[in-house]
Design a protein around this motif. Structure first.
Motif, PDB file in Angstrom:
ATOM      1  N   LEU A  41      14.704 -32.266  19.115  1.00  0.00           N
ATOM      2  CA  LEU A  41      13.592 -31.877  18.234  1.00  0.00           C
ATOM      3  C   LEU A  41      12.582 -30.978  18.941  1.00  0.00           C
ATOM      4  O   LEU A  41      11.567 -30.594  18.350  1.00  0.00           O
ATOM      5  CB  LEU A  41      12.889 -33.127  17.715  1.00  0.00           C
ATOM      6  N   GLY A  42      12.829 -30.670  20.206  1.00  0.00           N
ATOM      7  CA  GLY A  42      11.933 -29.798  20.961  1.00  0.00           C
ATOM      8  C   GLY A  42      10.659 -30.458  21.423  1.00  0.00           C
ATOM      9  O   GLY A  42       9.698 -29.784  21.797  1.00  0.00           O
TER      10      GLY A  42
ATOM     11  N   PHE B 139      11.464 -42.788  14.161  1.00  0.00           N
ATOM     12  CA  PHE B 139      11.740 -43.202  15.530  1.00  0.00           C
ATOM     13  C   PHE B 139      10.470 -43.092  16.366  1.00  0.00           C
ATOM     14  O   PHE B 139       9.653 -42.193  16.153  1.00  0.00           O
ATOM     15  CB  PHE B 139      12.805 -42.296  16.183  1.00  0.00           C
ATOM     16  N   ALA B 140      10.317 -44.004  17.322  1.00  0.00           N
ATOM     17  CA  ALA B 140       9.317 -43.816  18.367  1.00  0.00           C
ATOM     18  C   ALA B 140       9.923 -42.867  19.392  1.00  0.00           C
ATOM     19  O   ALA B 140      10.980 -43.162  19.961  1.00  0.00           O
ATOM     20  CB  ALA B 140       8.963 -45.148  19.014  1.00  0.00           C
ATOM     21  N   LEU B 141       9.271 -41.727  19.600  1.00  0.00           N
ATOM     22  CA  LEU B 141       9.835 -40.683  20.456  1.00  0.00           C
ATOM     23  C   LEU B 141       8.811 -40.157  21.441  1.00  0.00           C
ATOM     24  O   LEU B 141       7.609 -40.093  21.154  1.00  0.00           O
ATOM     25  CB  LEU B 141      10.356 -39.516  19.611  1.00  0.00           C
ATOM     26  N   ASP B 142       9.299 -39.760  22.600  1.00  0.00           N
ATOM     27  CA  ASP B 142       8.469 -39.126  23.611  1.00  0.00           C
ATOM     28  C   ASP B 142       8.061 -37.732  23.123  1.00  0.00           C
ATOM     29  O   ASP B 142       8.711 -37.130  22.263  1.00  0.00           O
ATOM     30  CB  ASP B 142       9.279 -39.018  24.912  1.00  0.00           C
ATOM     31  N   GLY B 143       6.970 -37.228  23.674  1.00  0.00           N
ATOM     32  CA  GLY B 143       6.513 -35.904  23.289  1.00  0.00           C
ATOM     33  C   GLY B 143       5.427 -35.410  24.217  1.00  0.00           C
ATOM     34  O   GLY B 143       5.099 -36.063  25.215  1.00  0.00           O
ATOM     35  N   PRO B 144       4.836 -34.281  23.908  1.00  0.00           N
ATOM     36  CA  PRO B 144       3.827 -33.697  24.798  1.00  0.00           C
ATOM     37  C   PRO B 144       2.603 -34.584  25.003  1.00  0.00           C
ATOM     38  O   PRO B 144       1.910 -34.456  26.014  1.00  0.00           O
ATOM     39  CB  PRO B 144       3.457 -32.382  24.091  1.00  0.00           C
TER      40      PRO B 144
ATOM     41  N   PRO C  95      18.184 -36.271   8.969  1.00  0.00           N
ATOM     42  CA  PRO C  95      19.401 -37.037   9.240  1.00  0.00           C
ATOM     43  C   PRO C  95      20.469 -36.230   9.944  1.00  0.00           C
ATOM     44  O   PRO C  95      21.226 -36.768  10.768  1.00  0.00           O
ATOM     45  CB  PRO C  95      19.868 -37.471   7.848  1.00  0.00           C
ATOM     46  N   GLU C  96      20.538 -34.933   9.643  1.00  0.00           N
ATOM     47  CA  GLU C  96      21.573 -34.112  10.278  1.00  0.00           C
ATOM     48  C   GLU C  96      21.335 -33.971  11.777  1.00  0.00           C
ATOM     49  O   GLU C  96      22.286 -33.875  12.559  1.00  0.00           O
ATOM     50  CB  GLU C  96      21.655 -32.738   9.610  1.00  0.00           C
ATOM     51  N   VAL C  97      20.055 -33.968  12.204  1.00  0.00           N
ATOM     52  CA  VAL C  97      19.761 -33.905  13.636  1.00  0.00           C
ATOM     53  C   VAL C  97      20.136 -35.227  14.292  1.00  0.00           C
ATOM     54  O   VAL C  97      20.737 -35.259  15.377  1.00  0.00           O
ATOM     55  CB  VAL C  97      18.265 -33.595  13.865  1.00  0.00           C
ATOM     56  N   VAL C  98      19.784 -36.323  13.645  1.00  0.00           N
ATOM     57  CA  VAL C  98      20.141 -37.640  14.181  1.00  0.00           C
ATOM     58  C   VAL C  98      21.652 -37.757  14.310  1.00  0.00           C
ATOM     59  O   VAL C  98      22.181 -38.222  15.333  1.00  0.00           O
ATOM     60  CB  VAL C  98      19.588 -38.755  13.276  1.00  0.00           C
ATOM     61  N   ALA C  99      22.385 -37.334  13.267  1.00  0.00           N
ATOM     62  CA  ALA C  99      23.844 -37.416  13.300  1.00  0.00           C
ATOM     63  C   ALA C  99      24.418 -36.560  14.420  1.00  0.00           C
ATOM     64  O   ALA C  99      25.362 -36.980  15.116  1.00  0.00           O
ATOM     65  CB  ALA C  99      24.412 -36.980  11.946  1.00  0.00           C
ATOM     66  N   ARG C 100      23.853 -35.397  14.630  1.00  0.00           N
ATOM     67  CA  ARG C 100      24.364 -34.506  15.692  1.00  0.00           C
ATOM     68  C   ARG C 100      24.146 -35.117  17.072  1.00  0.00           C
ATOM     69  O   ARG C 100      25.039 -35.071  17.932  1.00  0.00           O
ATOM     70  CB  ARG C 100      23.682 -33.143  15.596  1.00  0.00           C
ATOM     71  N   VAL C 101      22.981 -35.712  17.284  1.00  0.00           N
ATOM     72  CA  VAL C 101      22.711 -36.343  18.583  1.00  0.00           C
ATOM     73  C   VAL C 101      23.624 -37.544  18.789  1.00  0.00           C
ATOM     74  O   VAL C 101      24.145 -37.770  19.888  1.00  0.00           O
ATOM     75  CB  VAL C 101      21.229 -36.744  18.688  1.00  0.00           C
TER      76      VAL C 101
END
Length: 357
Positions: free
Chosen positions: A258-259, A307-312, A323-329
């Motif tokens: 997700l950058g 999701f709890a995600l890391d970031g800047p 969902p397509e990003v989650v599926a790809r990962v």
């Protein structure tokens, strides 16, 4: 002995951490003014400390299969037969399942009776016993029925950890590993009791800021969205901490996709999990489509995947992740047979130190 205070607007208690602190139970019960106690224990009777008052000892079993509403109902029935009142106290003595089930029973019986937790597993000491979340599972997913019910005290006796098999220690290290990404200092290389204290301190400060999980407390679920799905998908053959470890690696990769973070931070997720000797691969038997379906049942998922995600700015809740990003990962995650993940031996200095505690 270390003392970690947890102070809320209408409730306060201390978490005691160290060898032999279970002996403080008599003082805690006296301070509460309880006339009688029910102790629900998944450990041998000789590991249950004296309460100092008339006590009913009930046997419990740790494990997700007993983390049900039926178990809660059975406990409440025993409370009735004993004549437990709101001026008495309930004590849990066991791992995360016992802590959760007993905590929920205490929250529901007579609309709330005092509860004291004596967590006997590493997982329960660093996570389940602190913060007041209680819950049981439904067939649709994990921890879907519960309540907030803060304990009156938590006694993390590290002597209990000397009785644990290596895999159970690794199970707790999964929660410690995820602390690296939600605000803890680097805990690798510290004695286990210091890692426990640091993990509990971090959780206490987060709970003080957000008791009811409406904001910052979501970061405590780092790695848990996929982790809970993996537990359900493997019929709990993958233990909670093991599944959270895989979920932590996934969270790093998803944040990268997700950058939100760069490649070095993504790799750091893998490095920390590997240091603790924890699994980092998806079970080969788990289908991404099934995992996506299970993750949609997560409590944080209001309108889509969350999701709890890391970031800047550090970890935070990220909603409506495509969902397509989650599926790809998921598709790009390493995979291994479930039997290999379940049977993996501890590797890394920290895991071996924990096994010798």
């Amino acid at each position: 002995m270390a003392t970690v205070p947890l102070r809320l607007d209408d409730h306060a208690y201390d978490v005691l951490i160290g060898p032999g602190v279970r002996a403080s139970l008599t003082d805690v019960v006296r301070r509460l003014g309880a006339g009688r106690a029910v102790v629900v224990s998944a450990r041998p009777a000789e590991w249950v400390p004296d309460t100092g008052v008339e006590t009913l000892l009930l046997r419990a079993r740790d494990g997700e299969r007993d983390k049900t509403l039926a178990t809660v109902e059975a406990l409440c029935g025993e409370f009735v037969r004993f004549g437990l009142t709101r001026s008495d106290v309930v004590v849990s003595c066991g791992g995360g399942t016992t802590t959760d089930v007993v905590g929920l029973a205490a929250a529901l019986y007579h609309r709330g009776v005092p509860v004291v937790h004596l967590p006997t597993s590493l997982l329960a000491q660093v996570d389940a016993s602190v913060g007041g979340k209680t819950a049981v599972n439904l067939s649709a997913g994990k921890n879907l029925v519960g309540a907030y019910w803060q304990p009156s005290a938590v006694l993390c006796d590290t002597d209990y950890l000397t009785t644990l098999p290596r895999r159970e220690l690794l199970n707790g290290l999964g929660e410690i590993a995820r602390c690296h990404f939600i605000g803890a200092a680097d805990l690798r290389g510290l004695p286990l009791v210091e890692q426990i204290t640091a993990s509990v301190t971090l959780k206490a400060r987060i709970v003080e800021a957000d008791e009811r999980d409406t904001g910052v407390r979501h970061i405590l679920n780092y790695g848990h969205t996929l982790g809970h799905a993996l537990e359900k998908a493997t019929d709990y053959a993958l233990r909670h901490g093991e599944a959270v470890a895989v979920g932590t690696v996934f969270a790093g990769r998803l944040a990268g996709a997700l950058g939100r973070i760069g490649p070095a931070r993504v790799a750091e997720h893998q490095d920390v999990v590997a240091y603790y000797g924890l699994p980092a691969a998806l079970p080969a038997e788990a289908e991404p489509a099934d995992l996506l379906r299970l993750m949609r049942h997560d409590k944080k998922a209001i309108t889509g995947l969350a999701f709890a995600l890391d970031g800047p700015h550090g970890a935070e809740l990220v909603s409506d992740v495509p969902p397509e990003v989650v599926a790809r990962v998921l598709e790009r995650m390493p995979r291994a047979p479930l039997a290999d993940l379940v049977g993996a031996a501890a590797t890394g200095a920290a895991a071996n130190d924990a096994a010798r505690t």
